[in-house]
Design a protein around this motif. Structure first.
Motif, PDB file in Angstrom:
ATOM      1  N   PRO A 448      -7.243  23.973  36.377  1.00  0.00           N
ATOM      2  CA  PRO A 448      -8.144  24.569  35.387  1.00  0.00           C
ATOM      3  C   PRO A 448      -7.620  25.919  34.923  1.00  0.00           C
ATOM      4  CG  PRO A 448      -9.083  24.731  37.574  1.00  0.00           C
ATOM      5  CD  PRO A 448      -7.866  23.874  37.713  1.00  0.00           C
ATOM      6  N   ILE A 450      -8.490  29.625  32.672  1.00  0.00           N
ATOM      7  CA  ILE A 450      -9.380  30.559  31.985  1.00  0.00           C
ATOM      8  C   ILE A 450      -8.504  31.480  31.138  1.00  0.00           C
ATOM      9  CG2 ILE A 450     -11.227  30.493  33.701  1.00  0.00           C
ATOM     10  CD1 ILE A 450     -10.148  33.064  34.888  1.00  0.00           C
ATOM     11  N   GLU A 488      -9.013  22.364  26.454  1.00  0.00           N
ATOM     12  CA  GLU A 488      -9.839  22.256  27.656  1.00  0.00           C
ATOM     13  C   GLU A 488      -9.723  23.491  28.553  1.00  0.00           C
ATOM     14  OE1 GLU A 488      -8.932  18.562  29.562  1.00  0.00           O
ATOM     15  OE2 GLU A 488      -9.833  17.356  27.960  1.00  0.00           O
ATOM     16  N   SER A 490     -11.446  26.447  30.524  1.00  0.00           N
ATOM     17  CA  SER A 490     -12.730  26.455  31.220  1.00  0.00           C
ATOM     18  C   SER A 490     -13.627  27.592  30.749  1.00  0.00           C
ATOM     19  CB  SER A 490     -12.515  26.562  32.734  1.00  0.00           C
ATOM     20  OG  SER A 490     -11.852  25.414  33.224  1.00  0.00           O
ATOM     21  N   ILE A 512     -17.145  25.604  25.089  1.00  0.00           N
ATOM     22  CA  ILE A 512     -16.833  26.163  26.403  1.00  0.00           C
ATOM     23  C   ILE A 512     -17.557  27.506  26.516  1.00  0.00           C
ATOM     24  CG2 ILE A 512     -14.576  25.034  26.531  1.00  0.00           C
ATOM     25  CD1 ILE A 512     -13.328  27.776  25.850  1.00  0.00           C
ATOM     26  N   VAL A 544     -15.340  30.011  39.361  1.00  0.00           N
ATOM     27  CA  VAL A 544     -14.788  28.783  38.790  1.00  0.00           C
ATOM     28  C   VAL A 544     -14.878  27.688  39.852  1.00  0.00           C
ATOM     29  CG1 VAL A 544     -12.795  27.726  37.666  1.00  0.00           C
ATOM     30  CG2 VAL A 544     -13.219  30.186  37.408  1.00  0.00           C
ATOM     31  N   THR A 546     -13.683  24.702  40.890  1.00  0.00           N
ATOM     32  CA  THR A 546     -12.531  23.833  40.617  1.00  0.00           C
ATOM     33  C   THR A 546     -12.761  22.410  41.095  1.00  0.00           C
ATOM     34  OG1 THR A 546     -11.543  24.547  42.702  1.00  0.00           O
ATOM     35  CG2 THR A 546     -10.959  25.785  40.724  1.00  0.00           C
ATOM     36  N   ARG A 549     -14.717  19.198  38.633  1.00  0.00           N
ATOM     37  CA  ARG A 549     -14.175  18.516  37.451  1.00  0.00           C
ATOM     38  C   ARG A 549     -14.185  17.008  37.648  1.00  0.00           C
ATOM     39  NH1 ARG A 549      -8.435  20.571  37.395  1.00  0.00           N
ATOM     40  NH2 ARG A 549      -8.885  20.670  39.626  1.00  0.00           N
ATOM     41  N   ASN A 555     -10.273  18.636  32.043  1.00  0.00           N
ATOM     42  CA  ASN A 555      -9.739  19.691  32.894  1.00  0.00           C
ATOM     43  C   ASN A 555     -10.657  20.908  32.928  1.00  0.00           C
ATOM     44  OD1 ASN A 555      -7.602  20.546  34.633  1.00  0.00           O
ATOM     45  ND2 ASN A 555      -6.886  21.936  33.011  1.00  0.00           N
ATOM     46  N   VAL A 556     -11.828  20.789  32.289  1.00  0.00           N
ATOM     47  CA  VAL A 556     -12.761  21.910  32.236  1.00  0.00           C
ATOM     48  C   VAL A 556     -13.533  21.984  33.541  1.00  0.00           C
ATOM     49  CG1 VAL A 556     -14.752  22.897  31.040  1.00  0.00           C
ATOM     50  CG2 VAL A 556     -12.956  21.724  29.742  1.00  0.00           C
ATOM     51  N   ALA A 557     -13.456  23.120  34.212  1.00  0.00           N
ATOM     52  CA  ALA A 557     -14.204  23.356  35.449  1.00  0.00           C
ATOM     53  C   ALA A 557     -15.456  24.167  35.122  1.00  0.00           C
ATOM     54  CB  ALA A 557     -13.349  24.098  36.463  1.00  0.00           C
ATOM     55  N   VAL A 559     -18.014  27.046  35.061  1.00  0.00           N
ATOM     56  CA  VAL A 559     -17.830  28.480  35.289  1.00  0.00           C
ATOM     57  C   VAL A 559     -19.199  29.157  35.237  1.00  0.00           C
ATOM     58  CG1 VAL A 559     -16.781  30.617  34.456  1.00  0.00           C
ATOM     59  CG2 VAL A 559     -15.504  28.478  34.340  1.00  0.00           C
TER      60      VAL A 559
END
Length: 890
Positions: A448, A450, A488, A490, A512, A544, A546, A549, A555-557, A559
């Motif tokens: 992921p 940011i 993607e 996060s 997001i 985050v 992780t 997902r 792949n977005v975690a 947050v």
């Protein structure tokens, strides 16, 4: 004789017009100083403030002759004002006023001037006396440096801090004019008199109006308690006004402080460290921004400027979190360092700012620190765009200010951090392509990501807060938003000066989260009638998740973010006191003070000084109301009670402007809320309430007294109820009914217990409550009787402890005392009558006329008993009317 007459006349004139300024005791003498408006013949009869001293040793108040003679040597009457006096038990004393200190060694010694004057002292905020090792009497003085606070700063009636001393004239028949109280001192710097002169005890840089970034201002000392030797002491005070002495801005600049100097216990206070937790299995980052000076400020590195002090303290807190939990990955700084563009600086001056910036971000801490570039960071020579390109090791890779790195950490999966260079108006095609490649690589590596940049991608609050500037808006916001959403990412982090906000970056049907932060500098308070403030000094803890997902899908975690207040001291204010009654609401506020630091000022065209911040205290709790509140990031703080059954914190009714309005749930009971400062007292007992925030905690015991169950709090079952009280017996002891002695020597008193009454006439069965029948058998009374036997109504049963009605949650079996009588529709008071008879042997028989009143009393008692039944219980959350009784329910 002439001098005595003059002093007596002076005293009479003085007592009629003076303003007492201080009083002290020295040996067996009381000393009072005063200030008075008079005409100075040496100044052409101009009205000035003068001063003097009167003493009382048991023979009446009189003007001190030696003090009067000493002050008469001064060239101007304005120099004679005395504002404070202090004494020692041995008779030594000191007195002081604007620029003046006088001393005496004993009660019989004459007054003298101090060895060194204080010409910079416009007034005296506090004063104490002590003796040094040689036995010489000396002074400790807190001085006010503001010329506005000098009593002789009177230009005309109605002007100056002491303008109230110039009473406006009145005409006959009008009341005397209102004289305002003396103002509190504006400053108070502590100086100690030593053999060589005056020593600065605080070693604090004095304020300068030549710059907008003000140095740290110590809390003015307004009272002193010093040991007789001067080796130790206590001081209390606080800020009472703004830095210029002009009428104060809103009260958020007021402070309170208690300080200690010299030998003795150096306790730091009642607040205690409290660990800041980070969620296990997640990657957590600290994110802060806007620790920027208003101008070039590298030369003031030792003056405690707010951006320097707050950024250094935030980095220290972050390192403590990393050391205690091990879950903090690093500190991400969104920028700025200078609010004004640095292109106006020369190369050497710019290099000094760069060095200072690197020193602050480094601070010798092991926690990784990464920073992003801003438009105000452009080097004078242009070139590669930002001086951050040379900030090793904070920006890996010289030659460019955009970069990325992978944070491994000790918990959770790796996280990729991508830092953008928004020192220009847009990223440009090259950096946009690089950003797309970085997100693609993170997605392919199942890591992921940011993204952090200084600029906002189109977001701004509906209303500006205070004097905080708007965020820098990226010109390519739409293009970058598309890259972030499709790539993607996060979350996106950016700099929003003065506030902490959360929003969303959208492209198409997807979005997001985005977080803006910038409260490590001059976060100004709300302006005017604004009721929302998102500018708590602090930093974000970005978490985050992780592991949440969906592999192969996105792949977005997830947050999440919360604000951690950047504070150095913590206390708890019990607005309604620490002694509450049952079912009472109490309001508590956290006194969370930011680290000592300077403030920024700005001058308007009219010359008015505006304080830009920061606020000395963070509002905890703050019930945010307004259009900006939808974008606030929650602040990390909790209120707790050690015994929730004695009392606990409950939610505030969001629709009410009353801070003590409790929000009730569907069952009409208060809703628990650890983020509210509202406390509901449920049951009698003692509990300890605690506030925890910013890595600190503070506790205070609260005592709840007994009382009736009422709205809005009601009650809850006690987990550890007190021992059950023994039931009260309804039986009555039977007095000795033996015949009276024929020739008693002392008066005899006999209690008569009458037999049961005759049956009452039949009546319809509409009576709701049956009387308890008497269990006492009739007692025959042997002659001689004091009066003919009559049928009297039975005595009412004794008042028994009645159980408290249930609150709606569970039955409660506590007993309530007789003082808790409650009636809803019946206000008559239950009274028990005991009848006695008395006869003295030397007197004749009792007259018969009072016996005619007995049948009337019997009839009245019967009518009273028929008029209503037993009082109805009053249940929780049902207000009771107490007719005919002025007492509270408890």
């Amino acid at each position: 004789a002439a001098e005595s007459a003059r002093l007596e006349a002076e005293l009479k004139t003085t007592l009629a017009n003076l303003d007492f300024t201080a009083i002290a005791f020295a040996g067996g003498e009381a000393i009072a100083t005063y200030r008075v408006v008079t005409e100075d013949p040496r100044a052409g009869g101009q009205r000035v403030e003068a001063g003097g001293m009167i003493v009382e040793d048991g023979s009446g108040w009189q003007v001190d002759p030696t003090a009067s003679a000493l002050l008469a040597r001064l060239p101007d009457m304005r120099y004679t004002v005395l504002s404070k006096v202090a004494g020692l038990p041995d008779g030594g004393a000191v007195a002081a006023g604007p620029g003046l200190v006088i001393e005496r060694d004993s009660a019989s010694a004459p007054w003298r001037f101090s060895s060194q004057p204080l010409p910079e002292a416009q007034n005296v905020s506090a004063l104490a006396a002590y003796r040094d090792q040689s036995g010489t009497l000396r002074a400790v003085v807190s001085i006010d440096l503001d010329p506005y606070m000098n009593p002789n700063h009177i230009l005309a009636p109605g002007q100056g801090a002491f303008a109230g001393d110039l009473a406006p004239p009145t005409v006959p028949g009008q009341p005397p004019p209102y004289l305002s109280a003396d103002p509190l001192p504006n400053t108070g710097y502590v100086l100690k008199e030593v053999a060589s002169g005056w020593s600065d005890m605080e070693h604090m840089a004095l304020e300068s109006s030549s710059q907008s970034d003000m140095p740290v201002r110590p809390d003015p000392v307004l009272a002193l308690l010093v040991s007789p030797s001067g080796g130790s002491g206590l001081a209390v005070g606080g800020q009472t006004d703004d830095t210029t002495g002009s009428p104060p801005e809103p009260n958020f600049f007021e402070t309170a402080a208690a300080m200690r100097f010299g030998a003795g216990d150096s306790s730091a206070g009642a607040d205690a460290p409290a660990p800041i937790s980070t969620p296990r299995g997640q990657a957590t980052f600290a994110v802060g921004g806007a620790a920027a000076c208003e101008q070039a400020c590298a030369e003031f590195a030792e003056d405690g400027l707010a951006p320097d002090a707050l950024l250094a303290h935030a980095l220290q807190m972050a390192n403590q979190i990393a050391g205690s939990t091990g879950g903090l990955r690093g500190f991400l700084y969104t920028g700025d360092r200078l609010l004004a563009k640095s292109t106006s600086l020369g190369g050497e001056a710019f290099q000094r700012e760069l060095t200072r910036y690197a020193t602050l971000l480094g601070s010798g801490s092991p926690l990784p620190v990464r920073a992003s570039a801003s438009p105000n960071d452009i080097a004078p020579s242009g070139g590669l765009g930002s001086f951050l390109a040379t900030l090793e090791p904070f920006v890996p890779g010289a030659g460019k200010a955009y970069y990325s790195f992978v944070s491994e950490g000790s918990s959770g999966s790796p996280v990729k951090v991508i830092v953008l260079d928004y020192s220009g108006e847009a990223l440009g095609p090259t950096q946009q392509a690089w950003l797309s490649e970085q997100l693609k690589a993170a997605r392919e590596g199942n890591t992921p990501a940011i993204v952090m940049g200084n600029a906002s991608l189109g977001f701004a609050l509906p209303e500006a807060i205070g004097f905080n500037p708007r965020p820098v808006q990226a010109e390519d916001a739409a293009e970058v938003a598309k890259i972030l959403v499709e790539g993607e990412a996060s979350a996106y982090l950016f700099d929003y000066p003065g506030v902490n906000v959360q929003t969303k970056i959208r492209y198409g049907a997807r979005h997001i989260p985005a977080y803006g932060t910038g409260t490590l500098g001059y976060a100004s308070p709300p302006g005017g009638a604004q009721t929302d403030s998102l500018g708590s000094s602090g930093f974000l803890l970005l978490e985050v998740d992780t592991a949440a997902r969906e592999p192969g899908t996105s792949n977005v975690a997830p947050v999440n973010a919360r604000v951690e207040p950047n504070i150095g001291e913590l206390a708890l204010a019990a607005t309604d006191g620490t002694l509450l009654h049952r079912s009472q609401v109490g309001l508590f506020e956290g006194l969370a003070r930011v680290p000592p630091s300077g403030r920024a000022v700005s001058l308007t065209a009219s010359g008015r000084v505006i304080m830009l911040g920061p606020q000395p205290y963070e509002p905890i709790p703050f019930d945010c109301q307004g259009p900006d509140c939808a974008d606030q990031v929650p602040t990390d703080y909790t209120f707790s009670s050690s015994k929730p059954d004695v009392g606990g914190f409950v939610a505030h009714e969001p629709a009410s402007a009353n801070p003590r309005q409790v929000e009730l749930g569907p069952n009409e009971l208060p809703l628990p809320d650890p983020h509210s400062g509202l406390f509901c007292a449920y049951n009698e007992g003692t509990t300890v309430v605690t506030i925890t925030t910013g890595g600190l905690s503070y506790s205070e015991p609260i005592t709840v007294q007994g009382g009736s169950v009422e709205r809005p709090c009601g009650t809850v079952p006690l987990k550890n109820p007190p021992p059950k009280a023994e039931s009260v017996s309804s039986g009555l002891s039977i007095p000795n009914s033996a015949p009276l002695a024929p020739t008693p020597v002392t008066p005899q008193i006999q209690s008569l217990v009458p037999p049961p009454p005759p049956p009452l006439p039949a009546r319809p069965p509409a009576q709701r409550h049956a009387h308890r029948p008497s269990t006492l058998p009739p007692v025959p009374l042997a002659p001689p009787l004091l009066f003919p036997l009559l049928f009297l109504p039975p005595l009412p049963a004794p008042n028994l402890a009645r159980p408290i009605p249930p609150s709606g949650t569970a039955p409660v079996s506590q007993q309530v005392g007789i003082a808790e009588e409650e009636r809803e529709r019946q206000g008559a008071t239950e009274v028990s009558h005991h009848m006695v008879a008395y006869r003295h042997p030397q007197e004749g028989p009792m007259p018969t006329w009072p016996l005619a009143l007995i049948p009337l009393a019997v009839a009245a008692a019967i009518a009273l008993r028929r008029g209503g039944g037993s009082p109805e219980p009053v249940f929780a959350h049902k207000p009771a009317r107490h007719v005919g009784s002025p007492r509270r329910p408890w």
